[in-house]
Enzyme design. Structure first.
Site, PDB file in Angstrom:
ATOM      1  N   TYR A  45      29.157  34.488 -38.493  1.00  0.00           N
ATOM      2  CA  TYR A  45      29.795  35.802 -38.457  1.00  0.00           C
ATOM      3  C   TYR A  45      31.289  35.698 -38.784  1.00  0.00           C
ATOM      4  CZ  TYR A  45      25.877  38.460 -36.326  1.00  0.00           C
ATOM      5  OH  TYR A  45      24.689  39.098 -36.080  1.00  0.00           O
ATOM      6  N   SER A  46      32.075  35.126 -37.878  1.00  0.00           N
ATOM      7  CA  SER A  46      33.544  35.146 -37.996  1.00  0.00           C
ATOM      8  C   SER A  46      34.028  34.417 -39.243  1.00  0.00           C
ATOM      9  CB  SER A  46      34.182  34.499 -36.765  1.00  0.00           C
ATOM     10  OG  SER A  46      33.902  35.245 -35.600  1.00  0.00           O
TER      11      SER A  46
ATOM     12  N   GLU B  42      22.978  39.443 -27.289  1.00  0.00           N
ATOM     13  CA  GLU B  42      23.831  38.317 -26.903  1.00  0.00           C
ATOM     14  C   GLU B  42      24.177  38.309 -25.425  1.00  0.00           C
ATOM     15  OE1 GLU B  42      27.705  35.964 -28.716  1.00  0.00           O
ATOM     16  OE2 GLU B  42      27.376  38.047 -29.252  1.00  0.00           O
TER      17      GLU B  42
ATOM     18  N   SER C  15      36.161  39.835 -29.056  1.00  0.00           N
ATOM     19  CA  SER C  15      37.443  39.805 -28.362  1.00  0.00           C
ATOM     20  C   SER C  15      37.634  41.030 -27.474  1.00  0.00           C
ATOM     21  CB  SER C  15      38.591  39.737 -29.382  1.00  0.00           C
ATOM     22  OG  SER C  15      38.680  40.969 -30.086  1.00  0.00           O
ATOM     23  N   ASN C  16      38.586  40.914 -26.544  1.00  0.00           N
ATOM     24  CA  ASN C  16      38.900  42.060 -25.673  1.00  0.00           C
ATOM     25  C   ASN C  16      39.248  43.302 -26.488  1.00  0.00           C
ATOM     26  OD1 ASN C  16      38.487  40.522 -23.420  1.00  0.00           O
ATOM     27  ND2 ASN C  16      40.563  40.708 -22.616  1.00  0.00           N
ATOM     28  N   GLU C  17      40.021  43.112 -27.557  1.00  0.00           N
ATOM     29  CA  GLU C  17      40.421  44.251 -28.384  1.00  0.00           C
ATOM     30  C   GLU C  17      39.201  44.954 -28.963  1.00  0.00           C
ATOM     31  OE1 GLU C  17      43.140  45.242 -32.347  1.00  0.00           O
ATOM     32  OE2 GLU C  17      42.746  43.175 -31.763  1.00  0.00           O
TER      33      GLU C  17
END
Length: 396
Positions: free
Chosen positions: A134-135, A250, A375-377
């Protein structure tokens, strides 16, 4: 299954698991207790792989899968029970979870019959291991910004690009890759979800050395790598929907087992604080108490989330769960360093076990908890836009 009969059946199921683990975590496998997991995937890898295959042979992998795909069709309650008992036994971390918990359910939901026949048995038996593509260096947690391309060339796809932070790519046989298959497409349009073999000349894996002095994350380079034309999950161009489906799997029932591991880490910190006198500091004592409360909050939320998922209700709870455990666990790493005090700043001179203590490794690896897995964002944007209905964040 609820009521007296359900409780009785669940009690028998828990007893069956406890008995099996007690009978099988012996001999060579006894040495694996507590090994592996985030930041420690290098520990006894081959031996843990053998353990995973031992689990599979006894029918303890893919519990929630339907029987037609080799699973036990276990209820949600039974799956939670298994993960809890497994964690309580301090059994070694699994090496096949990406295939079992992410790709397997994705194929059952979106794959063709041929894809299910080809891949599900290998996942179930732990014959083939998977990683997640993915990333990317220029995309981070923004999956829609991927630039890896795939072009249909004859009887297969030719794939070019780079993925990063790919967990366990160095031991994986296959990778599920989100790639741009429509030239000139933007954002989530024109993406496809491909199944790509890792053992080929067009794939190069470079381990990333982490702060923990281990390398479970990797860079993966695709240079005209190939995969068959029929190894697209879902329709060509529908990769965004399939990828989002994978992400919903997930954060499943394993979270409650994960929290038992968290509780074990907290207990180790509490015991250290009592031994070295840190517990006499009212500030640290307050932080230990708050950590204990936070763990109970996480457990209550996870139980509610799983109940809502089982009932087909709930919105955004998986994102809340990720924010809860990631921030709590990162804070636990910081608390561990406070309790360790000045000695925590020094690496041990014990290269046979690694230079870092378990609590030092906890601190360093947990710095990434608020980044990987969404991520938190990104989680806050999901909650703001999809749950609260706020305007979308401006994007280039």
């Amino acid at each position: 299954m609820t009521g007296a009969d359900g409780n009785s059946a669940n009690a028998r199921f828990a007893e069956e698991i406890r008995d099996w683990l007690a009978d099988n975590l012996v001999g060579e496998f006894a040495q694996l207790r507590g090994l592996g997991g985030p930041g420690r995937e290098h520990e006894a890898y081959e031996e843990r792989l053998a353990w995973d295959r031992h689990l599979a042979a006894a029918g303890w992998t893919c519990l929630g899968w339907p029987r037609e795909y080799g699973g036990r069709a276990a209820t949600l309650e039974q799956q939670v029970i298994f993960h809890q008992e497994y964690a309580r036994a301090n059994a070694p971390a699994r090496v096949s979870h990406i295939g079992e918990e992410l790709l397997g359910p994705t194929l059952m939901a979106f794959g063709t019959d041929a894809q299910k026949r080809r891949f599900l048995p290998g996942i179930k038996a732990v014959r083939e291991l998977w990683c997640q593509g993915y990333s990317e260096p220029g995309a981070g947690s923004d999956l829609a910004a991927v630039s890896t391309t795939a072009r249909l060339d004859g009887d297969g796809w030719s794939i070019n690009g780079q993925k990063v932070w790919t967990s366990l790519a160095h031991v994986a046989d296959w990778c599920f890759v989100v790639a741009r298959t429509e030239p000139g497409s933007k954002r989530h349009h024109g993406l496809s979800y491909l199944l790509v073999p890792m053992k080929q000349p067009g794939v190069q894996v470079r381990p990333i050395l982490q702060l923990t002095e281990t390398s479970e994350f990797n860079e993966v380079f695709f240079d005209n790598a190939r995969t068959s034309a029929d190894l697209v999950v879902g329709a060509v161009g529908d990769g965004w929907r399939i990828a989002m489906g994978t992400l919903t799997f997930e954060r499943g029932v394993s979270t409650l087992g994960q929290q038992i591991g968290f509780a074990r880490e907290l207990q180790e910190i509490v015991e250290l604080a009592e031994r070295n006198g840190a517990a006499s500091d009212p500030v640290i004592r307050d932080k230990l108490t708050r950590a204990w409360i936070g763990l109970r909050v996480m457990r209550a939320h996870a139980a509610r989330t799983l109940a809502n998922v089982d009932a087909g209700t709930g919105a955004g709870e998986a994102s809340v769960a990720k924010l809860l455990w990631a921030n709590w666990h990162r804070g636990l790493g910081e608390l561990a360093m406070e309790v360790l005090g000045a000695p925590g700043l020094l690496a041990a001179d014990a290269p046979e076990n690694g230079r870092l203590s378990e609590l030092q490794r906890l601190y360093l690896f947990s710095r990434a908890d608020t980044i990987y897995g969404g991520s938190n964002e990104v989680q806050r944007n999901i909650l703001a836009e999809r749950v609260l209905g706020l305007p979308r964040e401006a994007r280039p």
